[in-house]
Design an enzyme around this catalytic site. Structure first.
Site, PDB file in Angstrom:
ATOM      1  N   ARG A   1       0.764  -1.216  -0.078  1.00 38.53           N
ATOM      2  CA  ARG A   1      -0.055  -0.015  -0.044  1.00 38.53           C
ATOM      3  C   ARG A   1       0.759   1.051   0.342  1.00 38.53           C
ATOM      4  NH1 ARG A   1      -4.766   1.932  -1.710  1.00 38.53           N
ATOM      5  NH2 ARG A   1      -6.222   2.588   0.056  1.00 38.53           N
TER       6      ARG A   1
ATOM      7  N   ASP B   1      -7.982   8.093  -0.233  1.00 40.81           N
ATOM      8  CA  ASP B   1      -8.544   6.919   0.456  1.00 40.81           C
ATOM      9  C   ASP B   1      -8.497   7.260   2.195  1.00 40.81           C
ATOM     10  OD1 ASP B   1      -9.421   5.382  -1.543  1.00 40.81           O
ATOM     11  OD2 ASP B   1      -8.154   3.823  -1.357  1.00 40.81           O
TER      12      ASP B   1
ATOM     13  N   THR C   1      -9.367  -0.268  -9.845  1.00 40.22           N
ATOM     14  CA  THR C   1      -8.606  -1.470  -9.387  1.00 40.22           C
ATOM     15  C   THR C   1      -8.616  -2.484 -10.242  1.00 40.22           C
ATOM     16  OG1 THR C   1      -9.097  -0.783  -7.088  1.00 40.22           O
ATOM     17  CG2 THR C   1      -8.126  -2.989  -7.305  1.00 40.22           C
TER      18      THR C   1
ATOM     19  N   GLY D   1     -13.781  -0.588  -5.620  1.00 36.88           N
ATOM     20  CA  GLY D   1     -13.865   0.477  -4.606  1.00 36.88           C
ATOM     21  C   GLY D   1     -14.309  -0.425  -3.431  1.00 36.88           C
TER      22      GLY D   1
END
Length: 597
Positions: A118, A452, A412, A500
């Site tokens: 991440r 995010d 994604t 999402g």
């Protein structure tokens, strides 16, 4: 690391033939106008694929082929994933790439590992990053477009870490398929063309405009051969020099310069932030569910905890009797699944963040998925919808948190692989919004993952767990998942999806479809998408019978029907003619395929 038992716009007729009927939305039901992470580009019914040795499934046929080639050469599932990801960077740039991040679950025959790639916030970032001078949250466009939203990319460091531990083929060889395609070109797919045609911000970046659009500003047509010499150069450097060529050389300096030079929305990411990035290995989140053990990614992903909570709640509210008939969902199944989702999302939005910065309640993950706690949560489910579920109070709760206000609509991709040794992988990879921050450098797009984070840092209940902090990783819904037989420890399913915050529901749907309803993974993927994120009950437009919708409304559900653009991939262990095989499935809503021998 967890050690396991050592024994260890399809045509209607095609849908009708598969029992995947389409219905017009019920007129009494309001429609959802919220934009999806990526627009829907049709539904084309697919059949599952059978293989006996190894299998690869990814979101684009060229990416699947690249990973499949590595498996044929004796490569590991990790090798296949790296080759596939590099090609996805080319053919699906709106969704993932080396300018973004990822979560990866891996099984080597004895243990389950979770890798965290991440992105991280810059050292200069603080909780006001996405607020205006009056402390009010920025608009979606103001936050995403430009340099402000770019975090230090993580996918290459994560893949390098996994390859160092589990790779069989040379690192450099894994880049060959993508370099060849970047040099010689690839045909623009219908999905990429549709997304470019829909996109309104990408052309504001001169570099991206010159690559994705013609001289008149029109997106390249389907079939146009698109070449990317800049990416070929970057990939050659990374192939030769390892991830350091990205994180500590020319590419890192170029990223930092691009972020800082945005004319209206510069960012804080520096070359030092990029050089300092570290991928992490973390303990996976595993829960026993009936005859299986289900393992997912831990924080900063919220997917592992939320899915474990949904399964733990459904352990108390058996959903298995409500199996779909000919692919058609019934009201009882939708009700139970949606109520379980409401409860899980309520906890997710309140408690889950980067645990390097913010503790989970009580005993951490164990408290969040404790069977007694989940039994108390399940007791809140009644015959009528609760509408909006309250967050729970896990045992040992000591800190009060505010409620998250992240945009949480990442674009994604997902891939799965099983190699010739039976080792399996599930990886979800992202640049966040479609085309990320709309900033292109050295042949690839930069992420906007920092959106995010919660835009608000505090509310009446206290500080928001997922607020911006320097070096912190934003919470994610990415949910790469591996499933094992409890009795033998054998891998039986690898799955995951883009989409999402809806990812959690998409993946949980496949788990319920396979584990509770006995469907094969392709049938489970092809089921209508449904569930709740602790708001309305969300149904895939045109895929649920009007009488079922009416029954849900009668039970207190506020129903929203809209395109739910999942991109599920799955590989499942099955038995055919008494012999074990791998059975692969890909989402009819996207371009993905499975390949295997």
């Amino acid at each position: 690391m967890i050690r396991l038992n050592s024994g260890l716009k399809s045509v209607a007729p095609a849908l009708a033939l598969l029992g995947l009927f389409s219905f017009p939305p019920a007129p009494a039901v309001a429609q959802d106008a919220t934009p999806a992470p990526e627009i829907a580009t049709g539904y084309a019914a697919k059949q599952g694929v059978v293989a006996r040795k190894y299998m690869m499934a990814a979101a684009n046929p060229l990416a699947t082929e690249a990973g499949y080639r590595m498996l044929r050469q004796g490569g590991s599932a990790i090798d296949a994933a790296i080759a596939s990801q590099m090609v996805l960077n080319l053919v699906e740039p709106q969704s993932s790439g080396i300018g973004g991040g990822a979560f990866l679950m891996y099984f080597d025959g004895k243990r389950v590992q979770s890798y965290d790639g991440r992105e991280t916030a810059p050292a200069a970032a603080d909780e006001h990053l996405f607020q205006d001078k009056d402390g009010k949250p920025l608009s979606r466009a103001a936050a995403i477009i430009g340099g402000r939203s770019v975090g230090a990319p993580g996918v290459l460091r994560m893949l390098e870490l996994a390859h160092r531990e589990h790779g069989k083929l040379p690192w450099a060889s894994l880049f060959a398929p993508a370099i060849k395609l970047a040099d010689e070109g690839f045909a623009v797919s219908p999905r990429l063309h549709a997304l470019l045609d829909h996109e309104r911000y990408l052309a504001q970046d001169p570099v991206a405009a010159a690559y994705f659009y013609d001289a008149k500003g029109q997106p390249w047509p389907v079939g146009h051969v698109l070449k990317n010499p800049e990416l070929a150069r970057s990939l050659r450097e990374i192939a030769a020099g390892g991830a350091d060529a990205f994180y500590k050389g020319r590419i890192a300096r170029d990223i930092a310069a691009k972020v800082a030079a945005h004319p209206t929305n510069p960012g804080k990411l520096t070359a030092a932030d990029i050089a300092g990035y570290r991928a992490r290995e973390r303990a996976p989140v595993c829960i026993d569910y009936k005859a299986w053990t289900v393992c997912g990614a831990p924080p900063p992903s919220s997917g592992g905890i939320a899915i474990a909570q949904m399964l733990g709640i459904l352990s108390n509210k058996d959903i298995s009797p409500y199996k779909p008939v000919n692919g058609m969902l019934n009201a009882d199944a939708i009700h139970l699944f949606s109520e379980a989702g409401r409860l899980a999302y309520a906890d997710r939005n309140h408690y889950v963040a980067d645990t390097d910065f913010v503790p989970l309640p009580g005993r951490g993950v164990a408290a969040m998925i404790d069977p007694a706690y989940l039994a108390r949560r399940a007791a809140l489910i009644g015959p009528r919808s609760m509408g909006s579920a309250p967050f729970g109070t896990p045992d040992g709760m000591q800190v009060a948190w505010g409620t998250d206000t992240a945009l949480d609509k990442p674009s994604t991709s997902h891939l799965v692989a099983v190699d010739g040794a039976g080792n399996g992988l599930s990886m979800t990879t992202s640049v966040e919004d479609a085309f990320g921050s709309r900033q292109m450098v050295d042949g690839f797009l930069l992420n906007n993952q920092l959106t995010d984070f919660s835009f608000d840092a505090v509310d009446a209940d206290g500080p928001v767990a997922n607020r911006v902090q320097a070096g912190k990783r934003p919470r994610s819904a990415m949910s790469p998942t591996l499933v094992f037989e409890r009795a033998t420890g054998r891998l039986v399913l690898a799955t995951g999806s883009p989409g999402g915050s809806s990812i959690i529901n998409y993946v949980a749907k496949v788990l319920v479809g396979t584990l509770d309803w006995g469907l094969d993974v392709q049938q489970a993927i092809s089921l209508p998408n449904f569930g709740s994120r602790n708001g309305p009950t969300e149904l895939e437009a045109g895929r649920v019978a009007p009488e079922v919708v009416a029954q849900l409304i009668a039970r207190g559900h506020v129903v929203r029907q809209f395109d739910q653009n999942s991109g599920l991939q799955g590989i499942q262990r099955r038995t055919v003619d008494g012999q074990p095989v791998w059975f692969g499935g890909a989402d009819p809503r996207r371009e993905g395929v499975a390949l295997g021998d």
